[in-house]
Design a protein around this motif. Structure first.
Motif, PDB file in Angstrom:
ATOM      1  N   ILE A 214       0.638  -1.083   0.145  1.00  0.00           N
ATOM      2  CA  ILE A 214       0.057  -0.161  -0.196  1.00  0.00           C
ATOM      3  C   ILE A 214       0.847   1.216  -0.057  1.00  0.00           C
ATOM      4  O   ILE A 214       0.638   2.118  -0.680  1.00  0.00           O
ATOM      5  N   VAL A 215       2.013   1.105   0.788  1.00  0.00           N
ATOM      6  CA  VAL A 215       2.435   2.363   0.898  1.00  0.00           C
ATOM      7  C   VAL A 215       3.504   2.569  -0.270  1.00  0.00           C
ATOM      8  O   VAL A 215       3.762   3.719  -0.841  1.00  0.00           O
ATOM      9  N   GLN A 216       3.893   1.409  -0.930  1.00  0.00           N
ATOM     10  CA  GLN A 216       4.773   1.421  -2.055  1.00  0.00           C
ATOM     11  C   GLN A 216       4.006   1.861  -3.410  1.00  0.00           C
ATOM     12  O   GLN A 216       4.714   2.840  -4.025  1.00  0.00           O
ATOM     13  N   VAL A 217       2.688   1.483  -3.249  1.00  0.00           N
ATOM     14  CA  VAL A 217       1.725   2.104  -4.468  1.00  0.00           C
ATOM     15  C   VAL A 217       1.503   3.696  -4.100  1.00  0.00           C
ATOM     16  O   VAL A 217       1.463   4.483  -5.116  1.00  0.00           O
ATOM     17  N   ALA A 218       1.476   4.046  -2.967  1.00  0.00           N
ATOM     18  CA  ALA A 218       1.280   5.419  -2.728  1.00  0.00           C
ATOM     19  C   ALA A 218       2.446   6.378  -3.150  1.00  0.00           C
ATOM     20  O   ALA A 218       2.376   7.525  -3.599  1.00  0.00           O
TER      21      ALA A 218
ATOM     22  N   ASP B 143       4.581   5.387  -5.410  1.00  0.00           N
ATOM     23  CA  ASP B 143       4.596   5.162  -6.825  1.00  0.00           C
ATOM     24  C   ASP B 143       3.696   6.123  -7.471  1.00  0.00           C
ATOM     25  O   ASP B 143       4.227   6.775  -8.701  1.00  0.00           O
TER      26      ASP B 143
END
Lengths: 305, 305, 305, 305, 305
Positions: free
Chosen positions: D182-186, D188
Motif C-alpha cells: 500500500i505504501v509502495q503504491v502510494a 509510486d
C-alpha cells in the motif's frame, strides 16, 4: 461516429446539404426584399427620409461582437463538453469490461461478464433516450433481463438505477468471493466515473445558457440587420441588397448554428451523433467479449443519428 | 432542474417575461427622453453647442469592449462553475448511496442506509440555505434526527458538520465490522468530494469579482450612453433617440445580466434553480432506496426556484 | 471571507471608497490639465501645429486592446487561481480533520486530534506570512508546541516543515497501531494536496507575468493618453478635456486594477482577504472539535484583511 | 525563484534593462528612417505617388489582431504550463521525501532517504540540462553514486532512467520489508506524477506552435509596419515618423515577447529561471533532511538563471 | 519529436518551404488578377459602376473576426489536445514499464516484461495506424506474438484489444502470484489512462468542428476577398492589387492553417509527427529495458513524420 471527408475549399462554397443555409433562407429573402425596397424609395419611409449612416452600426457592432462571441464560445463549450462526456462513456465502458475480465485472479465467468457488459450498453441507450426524451423500452428489453427491464418502467432516472444494478453486480461477485475489496473498489471507481458522465449530461441538458442572453442576442441581431439597409443605401446605392444580405447571412447563420449546438443532445444536423456512439460502444464491447461485429462504416455522413 | 422549451426565433423577439427588459426599462426611458431633448435643442446645452462626433465613441468603445467582455466571461464562469458544483452534488449523492449499498460483502441494513441518504439530502438543503442566507431549520428537522438537528442550531458552518456526521456514520459501520478499511476509504474519498463542493460554493459566494471592476464598468457604460446622443445628433438627426435607446439597451441589458449571474446563488430570474436541484437529489436518492416518487415535471419554467 | 452587499447601480456611479479612483486621480488631473492647454493653444506646441487625427488612435487602439485584454485576463487568472488555492486550503483542512476523526476504527484521542488541527491552522498562518513576507512568530507560538515553534525559526520554507510534521503525526499514530496503512495513505493523499496548495501559492508569488508585458503596456497606455488631446482637439474642440479624461480614466483604471490583482497576496484593496480565510479555517476546525466560535460577521467589508 | 520588486508606474516608463526595447531598437530605427523619408518625399516613390489611406490598415488590423492575440495567448499558455510543471516538480519532490520519511511504521534510515532525495534533485538537474541541451555531467556526478552517474552517460532520456532508479529504490525497500504494497503504491503514484512532469516538459520543448503561424504573423506585422507611413503621411504629415515608430514599437515588441516566451526553457530574459527552481528544490529537500541552508536571497533579479 | 531551430525574424520573412504560401498561391494570384482588372476598369462591371466603399467591409470584418477567431482557437485546441494525448502516451508507457519492473517484491522476469513493453509499443503503432487509416500489419507483426497479431486482423478497434491483452498480462502475473491485488490495481489504473488516451484520440478524429462553421467561414472569407477590390479601388487606386493580395494572404493563410491543424492526425506539414512520437516511445522503453538505442537526431525538421 460519423466520419465526414473534408471537402475541397472551392466545393464547400457551393454546398447545400449540411450547410445552415436552407434553414435561414426565408429570413435572408425577407432581408433582401426589404433592402431592395429601401433602394427603390431612396431610404424614405412614407416620404420621411431615415437619416442613418454607417457610424452607429460600428458602435452597435461592438455590443453584437461581445454577445455573439460569448454565446458562440459558450455554446461550443457545451457541445464539446457533451462530446467529451460521451467519449468518456465509451472509454469507461471498455475499461470496466477490461477490469472485470482481468482484475483479481478468480476464474472468469463469460456469461456473467456478458450480463455486466449488457448493463453498460443499456446504460448508454437509457442515457440517450433520457436526453432526447424518447422511449427506451425497446432497447432496454433487448439488453436487460425481463424482470429488471420491467421494473425500470416507472423509474424517472433510469440510467441511475442501471448504474445501481452495476453496483449490485460487483456486490454479488464480492459475496461469491470472486473478487476482494481492492478489486471491488477499483471497479467501483469507474462506476463513479459513469455517475459523473450521467450527471454531466443532465447538467448540460437541464441548464441552458441563461435565457436573457438569447433574447438580447436575437433582438440585437435582427434589429441590426433590418436597420442596416437604411444606413448603407446612401453610400453604396444599388449594391445595398447584396451587401446587406451577405452581412445578414453571416450573423443569422452564426446565430442559427449557436442555437443548434447549444443543445447538443438534439437531433438536428449539427448535434451529436448519439446513436452512432451507442452503436460504437456496443460494437466495442462485443469485440471485447470475443464476438464478431459488422466492419462496414456508416453510410451517409450527413445523417445525424 | 428547470426545462425551458426553446422558442421560435421570431417569438423570442417579442417576449416580455423571462427577458431582462422589465428591469432596465426605466433607464432606457430616461435615455430616450434625454436623446429627444438633445434632438430638439440640436445638441446645445444652455446655448452651448456640445461638439461631439462618433469618433471618440469608437475609442471609448474599445475600453468598454475589454471591460464588458471580461466581466461577462468572468461572471458566466462563476455561474457555470456554481452549476457544475451543484451538478457534482447530485452525482456524489448518488455515488455515495450506491457505494454504501454495494461495496463490501456485508448484509445491508436498509434503515441505516436511509439515515445516510437523509444526511446527504440534509447536506444539500443546508448548503442551499447557507448560500442564500435563509433559515434551514424546517428542512433539517424534516430530515435529521431531532437531537442532531437541535445541535446544529448554534453552528455556523452547518453543511460541514453534517459532512462530519456522514464521516461518523462510516466510522460506526467500520466499528461494527460492516466494512473494511478499503471500503471505508473509498466512501471517504467521495466525502472529500462533498467537501470540495462545499468549499467551492463558499468561495464563489464569498469572493465576488474584484469590486473595482464593477465600479469602472458601470461608470463607463452610463457615461458612454448618456454622452452618445450628443455625438450622433449631427449625423443621424431625429433617428438619434431610436438608435441611442437601442445601443443603450444592448449595453445596459448585458450589464444587468452580468450583475445577476455574477452571484449565481441568488433568487433572481437568471440565477440557479437550487430548490429544483435539491428536490432532484431527494427524488433520485428516494428512487435508489426503492421508493416511489412523483413523476410530473415542474410547472412554470420561468419561476426560478 | 468578506461579504460585500451589492450596491444599486446608481449608487455605484458615485462611490469613492472601494473604487480605484483615489489612487489614479493625480494622473487624471495631469491629463485634464494637458488637454485644457491643448484646447487653449489649438493643438500647437511652440507655434508648431501637431497634425494628428483620430485615425492613428484606432490603429494604436488595436495593439492596446490585445495588450490590455491579455494582461487583464492573465492577472485575473492568477487572482482567481490564488483564491482557489486558499479555498482548497479550507476544504483540505476540514477533510483532514474529518479523516483523523472518523477513519479506521480505533478510539479517537481528542487531545491528539486537536494537536493535529492546530498544525493545520499553523500551516495556514505560516503560508500567509510567507506570502506576505511578514513575521509568523506570534501566530506559530500561539498554535504550536514551544519546542517545535522554536525549531522553525531558522527555517526558510516554514509551511513545508509544518507539513512534514503533519506527516510525522500520522507516522506516530501508525506506529501506535491507531491506523492501518490504508487509512494512513488516505490521509497522506490529503497532505499531498496541502503540498500542491503550498507549491501553487509559491509559484504565483514568485513568478510574475513576464516583466516585458508590463513595461510595453505602461508605455503604450501613457503615450496613447497623452497624445490623444492632439488627435481630438480639431474635431471636438472644448469637449476634449472631458472626453480625454474619461478615456484616460477607463484605461488607467484598468491598468491600475491589473497591477493590483496581478499579485493577489498583497494587502491592497482588491487583494485576497488572507487573514479572513485563516480565521475561517480556524473557526471551522474549532467547530469540528466541538467548541463554540464567535458567530458575528466581520465589520467593515472594505477592509482587506 | 526570482523576486522582482514592483516598480512605480512612472519609473517603468523609462526603464531600459529588463525591457524588450534594446533587442528591437534597430528595427524601430529603420522604421523611423523610412517614415522620415516618406515625409520628405511626400509619399512618392520615384515620383509615383503611393495612394494609401488609413482605411485598408483597419482591415489588415483585423487579421493582425486575430493572429497576434492568438499567438500571444498560445505562447503564454506554454510559458505558464511550463512554470506549472516545474512548480509541480518542487511539490512532488517535497511530497516524495515526506512520504518516505513518514509512511508505514518501519524505522527510517536517514542515509538511505538522503540517497532518495539526491535522486530527486538529480532528476531536476537532468531535466533542466535535457531541456536546455547542456551538459549534466557535473551536476549528476555531484549528486549520484559514481557507478550510476557513469552508466547515465550514454543514455538519451536521462531523467527517465533516474526515475526508474527511484522506482528501484522503493522496490529495494519493499524487498527489505520496510514498506508494504500500500505504501509502495502510494509513493509510486507520486513517481507517476514525476513522469507526467517529464513528459509535459518534453512535449512543450519538442512541439512548437505550428510553424506556419509564426511565418504569417511575421510577414503581416512587418508588411503592415513598413506600409504604414504611406497610409498616414497625407493626414498627419511630419508626425508620421513618431506615430509609425510608436505603433511599430507596440507590434514588434509584442512579437518579440511572444517569440521569447514561446520556448520557455531557454536562457533569454523572459524565460523561466530553471536554475533558481533547481536550487529551491535542493534547498527545500535539504531542510527536510534536517540540514541548514543558506537563507540570503538571490542578488540580481534581472538575471535569468 | 521534431526539433526546429528558431529562425531569425528577417529570414523568416522570405522562407518558402514550411510556410503555407505554396498551397494558397493560386488563389492569391486569382485575387491579384481580379484586382488588377478592377483597377483597369475603374471598378465598373459591364459599364455598371460597383458603388462600394470601405465602410461595409468594417461591418463584415466583425463577423469574420468572430468566425476566424473562434475556428482558429477551436482548431488549435484540438491540435494541442491531440498532442497532449500523445504526450500522455509516452508518459504512461514509461510509467507502466517502471511499475512492472519495480512494484511488488517478486523477482522480475526480464523476458516477460519485454513482452509487456512490446504490447505497449504495439498499442502506439496500432493507434497511429487507426487514426491515419493506414495498414498496421507490418508494425504489429514485428512487435507481437504471431498468433495474437493474426487474431487482430479482423478486429475493428485494434488498440482496444491490445489494451485488453495488457490487462490479460497482469491477470496472468496475478494468477502466478507475482503481484498482489494492490499492485495489480495500481498498474490497472495506468491502463485506464491508456484507455482515456485511446478514447480521446478517437473523439478528436471522429468529431470535427461542426460542419456548418467551416461552410460559413469559407463563404465569408472568399466573398469578402473578392468584393474587396471594388471597395478599395476608389480610394487607393493602383495600390489595390497589392493591398488586396496582402489582406487576402492573411485571411486565406489563416483559413488554410486552421483547416490543416483541425485534423491533427493527418500527414500534412503542420500535423502531428506521430511516427516520431512512436519511435520515441519505442526508444524510451528500449532504454528502460537496458538496451542501446541510436542517439542521432532526426534529419530534416520539416518532414512531418
Amino acid at each position: 461516429m460519423v466520419i465526414r471527408k473534408r471537402l475541397h475549399w472551392f466545393r464547400m462554397l457551393f454546398i447545400w446539404e449540411g450547410s445552415i443555409l436552407p434553414q435561414i433562407l426565408p429570413r435572408l429573402i425577407a432581408l433582401f426584399l426589404l433592402s431592395t425596397a429601401v433602394v427603390i424609395f431612396h431610404g424614405e419611409l412614407f416620404r420621411f427620409k431615415i437619416p442613418l449612416t454607417p457610424a452607429p452600426f460600428t458602435l452597435i457592432g461592438l455590443a453584437l461582437a461581445i454577445f455573439l462571441g460569448f454565446c458562440n464560445t459558450a455554446s461550443y463549450d457545451r457541445y464539446w463538453e457533451a462530446r467529451k462526456l460521451w467519449g468518456g462513456l465509451l472509454i469507461d465502458a471498455r475499461s470496466l469490461v477490461r477490469q472485470v475480465q482481468t482484475l483479481g485472479d478468480a476464474e472468469k465467468d463469460h456469461k456473467d461478464i456478458r450480463e455486466f457488459a449488457n448493463l453498460i450498453v443499456a446504460f448508454s441507450y437509457a442515457l440517450k433516450h433520457q436526453l432526447r426524451q424518447t422511449d427506451p423500452t425497446a432497447d432496454l428489453a433487448r439488453l436487460l433481463k425481463p424482470e429488471f427491464a420491467k421494473s425500470l418502467e416507472n423509474i424517472k432516472f433510469k440510467p441511475n438505477i442501471i448504474l445501481q444494478e452495476l453496483g449490485q453486480w460487483i456486490y454479488r461477485n464480492k459475496k461469491e468471493n470472486k473478487m476482494d475489496s481492492i478489486v471491488q473498489v477499483a471497479i467501483d471507481s469507474n462506476l463513479n466515473r459513469l455517475s459523473d458522465i450521467l450527471g454531466g449530461c443532465e447538467r448540460i441538458s437541464n441548464t441552458p445558457i441563461p435565457y436573457a442572453y438569447s433574447v438580447v442576442l436575437h433582438r440585437t441581431i435582427y434589429t441590426y440587420c433590418f436597420l442596416l439597409p437604411f444606413g448603407l443605401v446612401d453610400s453604396i446605392g444599388w449594391m445595398t441588397p447584396c451587401i446587406v444580405s451577405f452581412i445578414g447571412y453571416t450573423f443569422i447563420a452564426l446565430d442559427a448554428i449557436v442555437t443548434e449546438i447549444e443543445e447538443p443532445f438534439g437531433v438536428e444536423k449539427n448535434d451529436l451523433a448519439l446513436n452512432a456512439i451507442c452503436r460504437t460502444i456496443e460494437d466495442s464491447l462485443t469485440e471485447m467479449m470475443g464476438d464478431k461485429i459488422d466492419l462496414k462504416p456508416a453510410s451517409n455522413p450527413f445523417i445525424i443519428d
